[in-house]
Design a protein around this motif. Structure first.
Motif, PDB file in Angstrom:
ATOM      1  N   VAL A  27       0.945  -1.240   0.058  1.00  0.00           N
ATOM      2  CA  VAL A  27       0.061  -0.097  -0.143  1.00  0.00           C
ATOM      3  C   VAL A  27       0.846   1.229   0.164  1.00  0.00           C
ATOM      4  O   VAL A  27       0.551   2.124  -0.894  1.00  0.00           O
ATOM      5  CB  VAL A  27      -1.089   0.111   1.097  1.00  0.00           C
ATOM      6  CG1 VAL A  27      -1.727   1.331   1.340  1.00  0.00           C
ATOM      7  CG2 VAL A  27      -2.266  -1.112   1.137  1.00  0.00           C
ATOM      8  N   PHE A  28       1.966   1.271   0.824  1.00  0.00           N
ATOM      9  CA  PHE A  28       2.680   2.307   0.885  1.00  0.00           C
ATOM     10  C   PHE A  28       3.578   2.781  -0.538  1.00  0.00           C
ATOM     11  O   PHE A  28       3.604   3.843  -0.923  1.00  0.00           O
ATOM     12  CB  PHE A  28       3.967   2.101   1.805  1.00  0.00           C
ATOM     13  CG  PHE A  28       4.758   3.498   2.073  1.00  0.00           C
ATOM     14  CD1 PHE A  28       4.440   4.679   2.419  1.00  0.00           C
ATOM     15  CD2 PHE A  28       6.160   3.322   1.655  1.00  0.00           C
ATOM     16  CE1 PHE A  28       5.421   5.817   2.347  1.00  0.00           C
ATOM     17  CE2 PHE A  28       6.985   4.165   1.569  1.00  0.00           C
ATOM     18  CZ  PHE A  28       6.628   5.516   1.737  1.00  0.00           C
ATOM     19  N   LYS A  29       3.766   1.684  -1.171  1.00  0.00           N
ATOM     20  CA  LYS A  29       4.558   1.891  -2.415  1.00  0.00           C
ATOM     21  C   LYS A  29       3.585   2.557  -3.414  1.00  0.00           C
ATOM     22  O   LYS A  29       3.869   3.405  -4.136  1.00  0.00           O
ATOM     23  CB  LYS A  29       4.885   0.723  -3.069  1.00  0.00           C
ATOM     24  CG  LYS A  29       6.402   0.024  -2.449  1.00  0.00           C
ATOM     25  CD  LYS A  29       6.839  -1.335  -3.432  1.00  0.00           C
ATOM     26  CE  LYS A  29       8.128  -1.497  -2.527  1.00  0.00           C
ATOM     27  NZ  LYS A  29       9.284  -1.005  -3.410  1.00  0.00           N
ATOM     28  N   GLN A  30       2.544   2.195  -3.503  1.00  0.00           N
ATOM     29  CA  GLN A  30       1.314   2.811  -4.123  1.00  0.00           C
ATOM     30  C   GLN A  30       1.098   4.152  -3.948  1.00  0.00           C
ATOM     31  O   GLN A  30       0.854   4.889  -4.588  1.00  0.00           O
ATOM     32  CB  GLN A  30       0.068   1.732  -4.224  1.00  0.00           C
ATOM     33  CG  GLN A  30       0.172   0.463  -4.977  1.00  0.00           C
ATOM     34  CD  GLN A  30       0.698   0.493  -6.363  1.00  0.00           C
ATOM     35  OE1 GLN A  30       0.328   1.227  -7.125  1.00  0.00           O
ATOM     36  NE2 GLN A  30       1.697  -0.153  -6.605  1.00  0.00           N
ATOM     37  N   VAL A  31       0.870   4.395  -2.372  1.00  0.00           N
ATOM     38  CA  VAL A  31       0.502   5.821  -2.065  1.00  0.00           C
ATOM     39  C   VAL A  31       1.690   6.736  -2.493  1.00  0.00           C
ATOM     40  O   VAL A  31       1.577   7.784  -2.951  1.00  0.00           O
ATOM     41  CB  VAL A  31       0.408   5.710  -0.564  1.00  0.00           C
ATOM     42  CG1 VAL A  31       0.370   7.423  -0.217  1.00  0.00           C
ATOM     43  CG2 VAL A  31      -0.963   5.113  -0.305  1.00  0.00           C
ATOM     44  N   TRP A  32       3.116   6.277  -2.188  1.00  0.00           N
ATOM     45  CA  TRP A  32       4.322   6.791  -2.526  1.00  0.00           C
ATOM     46  C   TRP A  32       4.348   7.365  -4.086  1.00  0.00           C
ATOM     47  O   TRP A  32       4.618   8.736  -4.694  1.00  0.00           O
ATOM     48  CB  TRP A  32       5.236   6.299  -1.936  1.00  0.00           C
ATOM     49  CG  TRP A  32       6.506   7.405  -2.097  1.00  0.00           C
ATOM     50  CD1 TRP A  32       7.548   7.428  -3.014  1.00  0.00           C
ATOM     51  CD2 TRP A  32       6.905   8.665  -1.293  1.00  0.00           C
ATOM     52  NE1 TRP A  32       8.476   8.491  -2.920  1.00  0.00           N
ATOM     53  CE2 TRP A  32       7.884   9.190  -1.579  1.00  0.00           C
ATOM     54  CE3 TRP A  32       6.203   9.248  -0.148  1.00  0.00           C
ATOM     55  CZ2 TRP A  32       8.204  10.446  -1.155  1.00  0.00           C
ATOM     56  CZ3 TRP A  32       6.698  10.066   0.528  1.00  0.00           C
ATOM     57  CH2 TRP A  32       7.704  10.735   0.186  1.00  0.00           C
ATOM     58  N   LYS A  33       3.974   6.410  -4.843  1.00  0.00           N
ATOM     59  CA  LYS A  33       4.007   6.689  -6.165  1.00  0.00           C
ATOM     60  C   LYS A  33       2.910   8.108  -6.783  1.00  0.00           C
ATOM     61  O   LYS A  33       3.292   8.690  -7.300  1.00  0.00           O
ATOM     62  CB  LYS A  33       3.594   5.519  -6.879  1.00  0.00           C
ATOM     63  CG  LYS A  33       4.724   4.560  -7.326  1.00  0.00           C
ATOM     64  CD  LYS A  33       4.480   3.402  -8.059  1.00  0.00           C
ATOM     65  CE  LYS A  33       5.298   2.166  -8.019  1.00  0.00           C
ATOM     66  NZ  LYS A  33       4.869   1.089  -8.853  1.00  0.00           N
ATOM     67  N   ALA A  34       1.840   7.841  -5.821  1.00  0.00           N
ATOM     68  CA  ALA A  34       0.663   8.834  -6.257  1.00  0.00           C
ATOM     69  C   ALA A  34       1.237  10.166  -5.493  1.00  0.00           C
ATOM     70  O   ALA A  34       1.120  11.066  -6.326  1.00  0.00           O
ATOM     71  CB  ALA A  34      -0.706   8.279  -5.774  1.00  0.00           C
ATOM     72  N   VAL A  35       1.822  10.248  -4.604  1.00  0.00           N
ATOM     73  CA  VAL A  35       2.099  11.441  -4.072  1.00  0.00           C
ATOM     74  C   VAL A  35       3.338  12.184  -4.446  1.00  0.00           C
ATOM     75  O   VAL A  35       3.461  13.390  -4.648  1.00  0.00           O
ATOM     76  CB  VAL A  35       2.294  11.215  -2.185  1.00  0.00           C
ATOM     77  CG1 VAL A  35       2.874  12.451  -1.608  1.00  0.00           C
ATOM     78  CG2 VAL A  35       1.052  10.765  -1.848  1.00  0.00           C
ATOM     79  N   ALA A  36       4.267  11.365  -4.736  1.00  0.00           N
ATOM     80  CA  ALA A  36       5.622  11.845  -5.065  1.00  0.00           C
ATOM     81  C   ALA A  36       6.136  11.609  -6.576  1.00  0.00           C
ATOM     82  O   ALA A  36       7.043  12.217  -7.094  1.00  0.00           O
ATOM     83  CB  ALA A  36       6.649  11.262  -4.267  1.00  0.00           C
ATOM     84  N   ASN A  37       5.148  10.816  -7.276  1.00  0.00           N
ATOM     85  CA  ASN A  37       5.522  10.498  -8.627  1.00  0.00           C
ATOM     86  C   ASN A  37       6.945  10.089  -9.024  1.00  0.00           C
ATOM     87  O   ASN A  37       7.712  10.327  -9.582  1.00  0.00           O
ATOM     88  CB  ASN A  37       5.516  11.737  -9.605  1.00  0.00           C
ATOM     89  CG  ASN A  37       4.294  12.232  -9.839  1.00  0.00           C
ATOM     90  OD1 ASN A  37       3.176  11.695  -9.874  1.00  0.00           O
ATOM     91  ND2 ASN A  37       3.875  13.561  -9.813  1.00  0.00           N
TER      92      ASN A  37
END
Length: 90
Positions: A27-37
């Motif tokens: 979940v964190f990897k997906q959230v980080w991709k969305a937040v920080a590109n």
């Protein structure tokens, strides 16, 4: 709760902790991709990132892990209660 029930719940709690770590990492990897590109979050010792970025990434990761672990622990406790009639935290 009886000592026997606590011992019986222990493997469920350990499995829940491992599962929480795996799920929260995904979940964190997906959230980080969305937040920080970016594909990967900054690590504390990487000099390419500011203190703000490193601390923000750690805070998001910690919040996701805590929420995931709480949800999995709660589900495990409810399942244990249905099977045994005893709540594992009492």
């Amino acid at each position: 709760m009886s000592k026997g029930a606590k011992i019986a719940y222990r493997p469920i709690g350990l499995l829940g902790g491992v599962l929480a770590g795996i799920v929260s990492g995904i979940v964190f990897k997906q959230v980080w991709k969305a937040v920080a590109n970016e594909d990967d979050a900054p690590k504390a010792l990487e000099s390419d990132y500011s203190m703000k970025e490193v601390v923000l990434a750690a805070a998001i990761q910690g919040a996701i892990f805590a929420a995931t672990k709480a949800a999995i622990d709660r589900a495990g406790a409810r399942g244990f209660t249905k099977l045994t009639g005893t709540w594992p935290g009492d």
